[in-house]
Design an enzyme around this catalytic site. Sequence first.
Site, PDB file in Angstrom:
ATOM      1  N   TYR A   1       0.816  -1.217   0.000  1.00  0.00           N
ATOM      2  CA  TYR A   1       0.000   0.000   0.000  1.00  0.00           C
ATOM      3  C   TYR A   1       0.854   1.272   0.000  1.00  0.00           C
ATOM      4  CZ  TYR A   1      -4.099  -2.867   0.150  1.00  0.00           C
ATOM      5  OH  TYR A   1      -5.066  -3.777  -0.199  1.00  0.00           O
TER       6      TYR A   1
ATOM      7  N   ARG B   1       1.332   1.764  -3.654  1.00  0.00           N
ATOM      8  CA  ARG B   1       0.075   2.234  -4.273  1.00  0.00           C
ATOM      9  C   ARG B   1      -0.147   3.708  -3.938  1.00  0.00           C
ATOM     10  NH1 ARG B   1       0.855  -2.122  -5.303  1.00  0.00           N
ATOM     11  NH2 ARG B   1       1.600  -0.968  -7.100  1.00  0.00           N
TER      12      ARG B   1
ATOM     13  N   GLN C   1     -15.034   2.512  -6.227  1.00  0.00           N
ATOM     14  CA  GLN C   1     -14.303   1.414  -5.589  1.00  0.00           C
ATOM     15  C   GLN C   1     -12.828   1.783  -5.485  1.00  0.00           C
ATOM     16  OE1 GLN C   1     -15.753  -2.588  -7.399  1.00  0.00           O
ATOM     17  NE2 GLN C   1     -16.381  -1.002  -8.817  1.00  0.00           N
TER      18      GLN C   1
ATOM     19  N   VAL D   1      -9.353   3.678  -4.497  1.00  0.00           N
ATOM     20  CA  VAL D   1      -8.835   4.180  -3.228  1.00  0.00           C
ATOM     21  C   VAL D   1      -7.964   5.414  -3.452  1.00  0.00           C
ATOM     22  CG1 VAL D   1      -9.097   2.003  -1.993  1.00  0.00           C
ATOM     23  CG2 VAL D   1      -7.022   2.376  -3.317  1.00  0.00           C
ATOM     24  N   ASP D   2      -7.835   5.844  -4.715  1.00  0.00           N
ATOM     25  CA  ASP D   2      -7.143   7.114  -4.986  1.00  0.00           C
ATOM     26  C   ASP D   2      -8.132   8.259  -4.784  1.00  0.00           C
ATOM     27  OD1 ASP D   2      -8.571   7.853  -7.491  1.00  0.00           O
ATOM     28  OD2 ASP D   2      -7.558   6.113  -8.345  1.00  0.00           O
TER      29      ASP D   2
ATOM     30  N   HIS E   1     -14.262   1.265  -0.878  1.00  0.00           N
ATOM     31  CA  HIS E   1     -13.173   0.378  -0.460  1.00  0.00           C
ATOM     32  C   HIS E   1     -12.066   1.106   0.301  1.00  0.00           C
ATOM     33  CE1 HIS E   1     -14.428  -2.700  -3.790  1.00  0.00           C
ATOM     34  NE2 HIS E   1     -15.221  -2.715  -2.747  1.00  0.00           N
TER      35      HIS E   1
ATOM     36  N   GLY F   1     -15.371   1.592 -15.925  1.00  0.00           N
ATOM     37  CA  GLY F   1     -14.084   0.963 -15.611  1.00  0.00           C
ATOM     38  C   GLY F   1     -14.096  -0.004 -14.450  1.00  0.00           C
ATOM     39  N   THR F   2     -15.140  -0.801 -14.359  1.00  0.00           N
ATOM     40  CA  THR F   2     -15.127  -1.860 -13.334  1.00  0.00           C
ATOM     41  C   THR F   2     -15.552  -3.175 -13.972  1.00  0.00           C
ATOM     42  OG1 THR F   2     -16.114  -2.704 -11.286  1.00  0.00           O
ATOM     43  CG2 THR F   2     -17.420  -1.093 -12.499  1.00  0.00           C
ATOM     44  N   SER F   3     -14.842  -4.246 -13.603  1.00  0.00           N
ATOM     45  CA  SER F   3     -15.173  -5.561 -14.161  1.00  0.00           C
ATOM     46  C   SER F   3     -16.410  -6.150 -13.487  1.00  0.00           C
ATOM     47  CB  SER F   3     -13.981  -6.508 -13.982  1.00  0.00           C
ATOM     48  OG  SER F   3     -13.689  -6.652 -12.602  1.00  0.00           O
TER      49      SER F   3
END
Length: 230
Positions: A53, A56, A86, A88-89, A104, A172-174
């Site tokens: 992290y 990241r 979702q 975390v940035d 998240h 942009g999410t699967s």
Amino acid sequence: MKHVVVLTGAGMSAESGIATFRDSGGLWEQYKIEDVATPEGFARNPQLVLDFYNQRRKDAFVARPNEGHIGLAQMEAEYKMSIITQNVDDLHERAGSSRVLHLHGELAKVRSTANPGLIYELTPDKAEIHLGDKAEDGSQLRPHIVWFGEAVPMIEEAMNIVQTADILVVIGTSLNVYPAAGLLQYAPTRTPVYLIDPNEVRTSQSYVHFIRKGASEGVRELRRLLRNAL
Ligand code: OAD
């Protein structure tokens, strides 16, 4: 004003240089989820998790919002916008979006391992935490991230927001990770859904307009479509 609710995932920040998780070359090809994104992984090897992290966080601090983030922020002039991310940035906030809910967690924040309410904000000049870095209550600091197997405290608020959507946008999410992926089902019946992703994403949702583009181009196209539709 129409209420546009936007659910974003890692692909939203891909054009800002932040790696996604499940694309080829994504983070989950290089790391095992159970090692770096679970409470058990943290108990086994806390330094590995902190290092993961820390990296990241450093990547996120140097990244800049892309045209997609900026386009969504500009839409506040025309719509009531709510972003549920979702990610975390903090690129949505830095682009100027005023209503952003982080499902998240947030990379820029760390918290006490003993007291989830004891939260601290890191800065680019102090972007790392290490073993031995403690909160005021004397316990080890950990990333303010929701790991697999942990509760998602913001999910109810997110459901309430989705229930009031006039338009739902997914970028942009699967849609692989629950409960986030299940949020789409809380939209009122017949809510139009715009799904922006350069790749195919499976959803059981009806009334979906697929925009097979990256986030920047996709948000531009979305704005054009909404202007014509409303
Ligand atoms: P994924 O990596 O699963 O999916 C990223 C999506 O972004 C894919 O559908 C890609 O096709 C798409 N994509 C790639 N480039 C894009 C671009 N330029 N513009 C738009 N879309 C693009 O990421 P998420 O769905 O966000 O959670 O993953 C969900 C959660 O799983 C994350 O929040 C994280 C992860 O494990 C935790 O760590 C708790």
